[in-house]
Design a protein around this motif. Structure first.
Motif, mmCIF file in Angstrom:
data_model
loop_
_atom_site.group_PDB
_atom_site.id
_atom_site.type_symbol
_atom_site.label_atom_id
_atom_site.label_comp_id
_atom_site.label_asym_id
_atom_site.label_seq_id
_atom_site.Cartn_x
_atom_site.Cartn_y
_atom_site.Cartn_z
ATOM 1 N N VAL A 1 0.865 -1.174 0.000
ATOM 2 C CA VAL A 1 0.000 0.000 0.000
ATOM 3 C C VAL A 1 0.906 1.231 0.000
ATOM 4 O O VAL A 1 1.558 1.529 1.004
ATOM 5 C CB VAL A 1 -0.913 -0.001 1.244
ATOM 6 N N LEU A 2 0.968 1.897 -1.138
ATOM 7 C CA LEU A 2 1.846 3.057 -1.256
ATOM 8 C C LEU A 2 1.097 4.185 -1.952
ATOM 9 O O LEU A 2 0.115 3.947 -2.663
ATOM 10 C CB LEU A 2 3.106 2.689 -2.044
ATOM 11 N N ASP A 3 1.561 5.383 -1.747
ATOM 12 C CA ASP A 3 0.932 6.525 -2.403
ATOM 13 C C ASP A 3 2.014 7.283 -3.147
ATOM 14 O O ASP A 3 3.018 6.697 -3.549
ATOM 15 C CB ASP A 3 0.217 7.398 -1.366
ATOM 16 N N VAL B 1 4.107 9.325 -2.080
ATOM 17 C CA VAL B 1 5.299 9.601 -1.281
ATOM 18 C C VAL B 1 6.455 8.695 -1.726
ATOM 19 O O VAL B 1 6.241 7.555 -2.119
ATOM 20 C CB VAL B 1 4.961 9.364 0.209
ATOM 21 N N TYR C 1 9.033 6.662 -0.248
ATOM 22 C CA TYR C 1 9.173 6.155 1.114
ATOM 23 C C TYR C 1 10.536 5.496 1.301
ATOM 24 O O TYR C 1 10.744 4.345 0.899
ATOM 25 C CB TYR C 1 8.037 5.179 1.440
ATOM 26 N N ASP D 1 12.002 5.130 4.289
ATOM 27 C CA ASP D 1 12.123 4.899 5.727
ATOM 28 C C ASP D 1 11.716 3.469 6.082
ATOM 29 O O ASP D 1 11.366 3.166 7.220
ATOM 30 C CB ASP D 1 11.274 5.918 6.492
ATOM 31 N N SER E 1 13.123 1.756 8.978
ATOM 32 C CA SER E 1 12.606 2.049 10.308
ATOM 33 C C SER E 1 11.261 1.338 10.483
ATOM 34 O O SER E 1 11.069 0.580 11.425
ATOM 35 C CB SER E 1 12.450 3.556 10.491
ATOM 36 N N LEU E 2 10.346 1.601 9.542
ATOM 37 C CA LEU E 2 9.054 0.893 9.536
ATOM 38 C C LEU E 2 8.694 0.572 8.096
ATOM 39 O O LEU E 2 8.425 1.485 7.303
ATOM 40 C CB LEU E 2 7.945 1.756 10.162
ATOM 41 N N ALA F 1 6.675 -0.496 4.743
ATOM 42 C CA ALA F 1 5.336 -0.144 4.264
ATOM 43 C C ALA F 1 4.369 -1.308 4.478
ATOM 44 O O ALA F 1 4.776 -2.448 4.687
ATOM 45 C CB ALA F 1 5.408 0.233 2.790
#
Lengths: 400, 400
Positions: free
Chosen positions: A31-33, A35, A37, A39, A42-43, A45
């Motif tokens: 699930v991506l938009d 942005v 991403y 990161d 760290s967390l 997607a």
């Protein structure tokens, strides 16, 4: 070459790399938009398979089957089953990894377990001086509780620091700050030559590059599952105990889940064999089964392919940064040699905290690490070369 | 009175009790079907508020906000915030409970912490001889790692076993097998008179009856959240450290989440003050926020009201069993005095394993505990008197 030409050329290059990328199709499984991403170190997607699975776990397995799900929905055996899903990603045969608890708790099990495996007369624990802090704090507690002392050494200095008193060495495979990849095979070998036990923290390598736990004879390892494995916020960590050490692994947290007969409710503790010996209390089922769904994406992909793309992504990011960002404005602290690089790029930048804040506001999400580091993680499963070019371009616009 | 008349009278009585039950309306806040669910002391039923909340956490907080949710969705502070939600249910003022990790891991923190609080010269840990096994196993490990020995004593023998060597006493508020409620105020007082530290395991009392941690001066306590608190399978446990002991609480699991400045990434450990000192690693957000939704039902209800209904339910169950089940076929091992009874009834029965299997098949869900115990838990939030009468009736049909 003018800046505009460079931009155009790198954009074209990005499009070509994306078109040739065999992993590009996996992006639709997340699930991506709009942005970018960066990161995921760290967390990770959200994998598209997770929401439906979690809903089933909550509404049907818990809501309808309730207590029966411990058997019927496979809740009880989830820690070992999901461990076996992680195993190939870190080069482990089945039956050696168990999922549960946080990374910190698993570091405690592993370091205490390592000291006990090392045996009498060895009372020093070497810890990566550049480690993510929790490993050092927990190692200190493990030392205090086992009559050992801790010595902080940089990974490169480990071979010369090893000696007859060394019980265990706790190292990070990839440095969380700089993204430096440490030489697991040779360090493990040096540790073994000194008669000590090697404990590796795989938080920043598992799911990003091959680890080869079995091949390199690692003794114990731990890792989280919410970075490159995309298990979700605070998803349970894991513990690897090499098969031939399992019978001697002596956990400092011998909870009932690690008993040979947990439902016998015996007052005397008798540890289970195999990976379940690393269990402690009741497993956290919602988070654990979300992780299980998240791991399904790996059915179609090898870690070697991921590594190849990861290096291409970080190379390309460094190229774009070099082309776009005025010289001297940022400086990479991530090694340029492939053999020394994880799946992230860390850029030193004078006003890093503010630059990252503005990057995020412009749709490029990395993170800031004290004191002056812009940290960008590259998850090959869902980051493309176009993302990378855009990130460098936005960064250049902010610091140029 | 004929058996048929008795049945009819007890059915009428059940209907009257249900009609007068001010908690009856809460049943609609749980997902339940036609089953009589008397296993909420193992896994609480699904609160209706949970599925939607979990979906929001997964799809929006993780899926859309991703890393930003650590701040924007309150993930980072969830362990203390949810601890404060549990606090009034166990008679604790805010700021003393932190949620996270399994019960077993929290028992380790609490027992080691207790020994360290007790100070020099005290090297014996007393542990409830009838404890749920994990507490004993973990206490043994805590003892081994702090230079103590463990002595198993029944709770009633604790006062006479206490002495100048006693460092800590680990007791269960309610026995998991028999349902016996131990006298927390007087035992805690006796422990304090001996200069030792009291650690209570509240797994089988929190959410079922008043605990009064602050009122009775309990030092440390732990408990799970998936029984009477309905947090879901393996939902995180909690740790209570009395406010005036927090500054001296010395955790054996000093993970980065318990650091005074966790994002400072300092190599030296400096513990946070207050409840967060009991934290370890990254909190398990999916399970933790499911628990937070599950706790909302308590906004409308006091624990004293729950206790009153709980005793009425167990009284009525014992009455129905006495009326329906042929004498001698089952025997209650749960104390008849209210002061000694938790929120469950345990019946000894010769072929208990098979009887429970058949009960479940007929829609009455309790559980079997070795060697011969039928265990029935009564959650006042969603169990009614009609359920209780039906359970006894079905049981009588099976063993009659």
């Amino acid at each position: 070459m003018s800046e505009l030409t460079e931009r155009s050329e790198l954009s074209i290059k990005a499009a070509e790399l994306d078109a040739a990328d065999e992993l590009a199709k996996l992006r639709s499984q997340f699930v991506l938009d709009d942005v970018v991403y960066l990161d995921g170190n760290s967390l990770g997607a959200l994998p598209a398979a997770v929401p439906g699975r979690v809903e089933d776990v909550v509404r049907r397995q818990w809501g309808e089957l309730r207590i029966r799900s411990w058997d019927e929905s496979g809740w009880w055996t989830a820690p070992e089953r999901i461990g076996d899903r992680i195993a190939p990603l870190v080069g482990a045969a089945a039956g050696q990894i168990v999922v549960g608890d946080s990374t910190s708790v698993n570091v405690f099990k592993a370091v205490v377990g390592a000291v006990r495996l090392a045996g009498e007369g060895r009372d020093e624990i070497l810890v990566d001086a550049t480690t993510f802090p929790t490993d050092g704090y927990i190692a200190q507690s493990a030392a205090r509780m086992t009559g050992c002392t801790v010595r902080a050494v940089t990974p490169r200095d480990v071979p010369s620091a090893l000696g007859p008193r060394t019980a265990a060495v706790l190292l990070n495979h990839v440095d969380y700050r700089t993204g430096r990849l440490h030489d697991l095979p040779s360090l493990t070998s040096a540790i073994h030559e000194a008669g000590a036990v090697a404990v590796w923290d795989l938080c920043h390598s598992a799911g990003a590059l091959p680890v080869g736990l079995d091949e390199h004879g690692v003794d114990l390892a731990v890792g989280c599952t919410y970075k490159y494995l995309n298990g979700g916020p605070g998803s349970p960590a894991y513990l690897y105990v090499r098969r031939d050490l399992q019978d001697r692994f002596d956990s400092p947290l011998p909870g009932w889940n690690s008993h040979v007969d947990p439902f016998g409710m015996r007052s005397e503790y008798e540890p289970a064999g195999g990976a379940p010996r690393g269990r402690v209390g009741t497993p956290d089922i919602l988070s654990m089964l979300a992780l299980e769904a998240a791991l399904e994406v790996w059915e179609e992909v090898s870690i070697e392919t991921v590594r190849t793309k990861s290096l291409a992504l970080t190379d390309f990011f460094l190229d774009c940064v070099a082309a776009y960002v005025p010289e001297g404005r940022v400086e990479s602290v991530t090694p340029s040699a492939h053999a020394d690089r994880g799946s992230q790029v860390a850029l030193r930048c004078d006003d890093a905290r503010e630059v990252m804040r503005r990057l995020i506001a412009q749709g490029v999400v990395g993170d800031f690490r004290e004191p002056d580091i812009l940290r960008f993680g590259f998850t090959p499963l869902y980051v493309g070369f176009g993302d990378v070019e855009r990130a460098a371009r936005v960064l250049a616009g902010l610091v140029g």
